[in-house]
Design a protein around this motif. Structure first.
Motif: not given
Length: 87
Positions: A22, A25, A29, A62-67, A69-70
């Motif tokens: 992954f 950051d 963010t 992390r998921m909301n900022n594409n850092l 996978a959801k």
């Protein structure tokens, strides 16, 4: 000193992480939610069960900022009824 293998020595074969890699950051963010989580761990003698809300906030960031996978919260060890919405 030599880096050659000796007889009987097993060769190290790296394996990738289960969920893959992954991105880091680099922009910071999610730094504030990560800091809250780390402070919670420090204040609770690294007992992560007392820091579940902070962990959810950090993972949601992390998921909301594409850092990362959801994922469903249940796959991350959280119950679905008390989870935060991932948009």
């Amino acid at each position: 000193m030599s880096t050659a293998m000796t007889f009987g020595q097993k060769q190290f074969i790296p394996t990738p992480p289960e969920k893959g890699s992954f991105p880091l950051d680099h922009e910071g963010t999610c730094r504030s939610s990560m800091t809250k989580y780390m402070k919670c761990l420090f204040n609770n003698d690294n007992n992560n069960s007392l820091c579940r809300d902070e962990a959810k906030d950090y993972l949601a960031c992390r998921m909301n900022n594409n850092l990362m996978a959801k994922e469903d919260w249940s796959k991350l060890g959280f119950r679905s009824e008390d989870s935060k919405e991932v948009k």
